[in-house]
Design a protein around this motif. Sequence first.
Motif, PDB file in Angstrom:
ATOM      1  N   VAL A 111       0.820  -1.212   0.000  1.00 35.09           N
ATOM      2  CA  VAL A 111       0.000   0.000   0.000  1.00 35.09           C
ATOM      3  C   VAL A 111       0.857   1.266   0.000  1.00 35.09           C
ATOM      4  CG1 VAL A 111      -1.685   1.313   1.357  1.00 35.09           C
ATOM      5  CG2 VAL A 111      -1.947  -1.148   1.088  1.00 35.09           C
ATOM      6  N   HIS A 112       2.004   1.218   0.648  1.00 33.91           N
ATOM      7  CA  HIS A 112       2.858   2.401   0.790  1.00 33.91           C
ATOM      8  C   HIS A 112       4.069   2.297  -0.128  1.00 33.91           C
ATOM      9  CE1 HIS A 112       0.555   2.184   4.542  1.00 33.91           C
ATOM     10  NE2 HIS A 112       0.609   3.506   4.494  1.00 33.91           N
ATOM     11  N   ASP A 113       4.294   3.327  -0.932  1.00 31.51           N
ATOM     12  CA  ASP A 113       5.432   3.352  -1.851  1.00 31.51           C
ATOM     13  C   ASP A 113       6.727   3.655  -1.110  1.00 31.51           C
ATOM     14  OD1 ASP A 113       3.885   2.840  -4.081  1.00 31.51           O
ATOM     15  OD2 ASP A 113       3.451   4.958  -4.415  1.00 31.51           O
ATOM     16  N   GLY A 114       7.826   3.282  -1.721  1.00 33.18           N
ATOM     17  CA  GLY A 114       9.137   3.585  -1.169  1.00 33.18           C
ATOM     18  C   GLY A 114       9.527   2.650  -0.044  1.00 33.18           C
ATOM     19  N   HIS A 115      10.608   3.013   0.625  1.00 34.26           N
ATOM     20  CA  HIS A 115      11.115   2.217   1.732  1.00 34.26           C
ATOM     21  C   HIS A 115      10.371   2.558   3.015  1.00 34.26           C
ATOM     22  CE1 HIS A 115      14.616   2.317  -1.057  1.00 34.26           C
ATOM     23  NE2 HIS A 115      14.612   1.042  -0.754  1.00 34.26           N
ATOM     24  N   ARG A 116      10.057   1.558   3.794  1.00 34.80           N
ATOM     25  CA  ARG A 116       9.366   1.744   5.074  1.00 34.80           C
ATOM     26  C   ARG A 116      10.165   1.054   6.164  1.00 34.80           C
ATOM     27  NH1 ARG A 116       6.374   5.956   4.108  1.00 34.80           N
ATOM     28  NH2 ARG A 116       5.394   5.716   2.097  1.00 34.80           N
ATOM     29  N   SER A 117      10.229   1.671   7.321  1.00 32.87           N
ATOM     30  CA  SER A 117      11.009   1.112   8.423  1.00 32.87           C
ATOM     31  C   SER A 117      10.199   0.091   9.204  1.00 32.87           C
ATOM     32  CB  SER A 117      11.464   2.227   9.369  1.00 32.87           C
ATOM     33  OG  SER A 117      10.353   2.726  10.098  1.00 32.87           O
TER      34      SER A 117
END
Length: 100
Positions: A19-25
């Motif tokens: 659901v969330h683009d890019g890198h997630r921690s």
Amino acid sequence: MRLSLHADYALRTLMYLAVHDGHRSIGEIAGAYGISKNHLMKVAQRLVAEGFIEAVRGRTGGLRLAQAADQVNVGRVVRTMEETGSFVECFDPSTNTCVI
């Protein structure tokens, strides 16, 4: 069927990353679901080792899906993350004594 926490957290992680683009921690994902950051780290390590996600180190790093979200096979994720072997004896060719 009842999933282990390990498989549950793996699916939640993959859904969040889809659901969330890019890198997630890991901290961000753990906070979103209210789950243990330490346990999620173990799950993420396994997901990386199995090729479901990629981990990028550094200041702008984090986790991201290793493939497009529509290419992730949920059944494969569950079979990989569950540590019970085969769910049904008939599916295990090495110990199959099932008459069906």
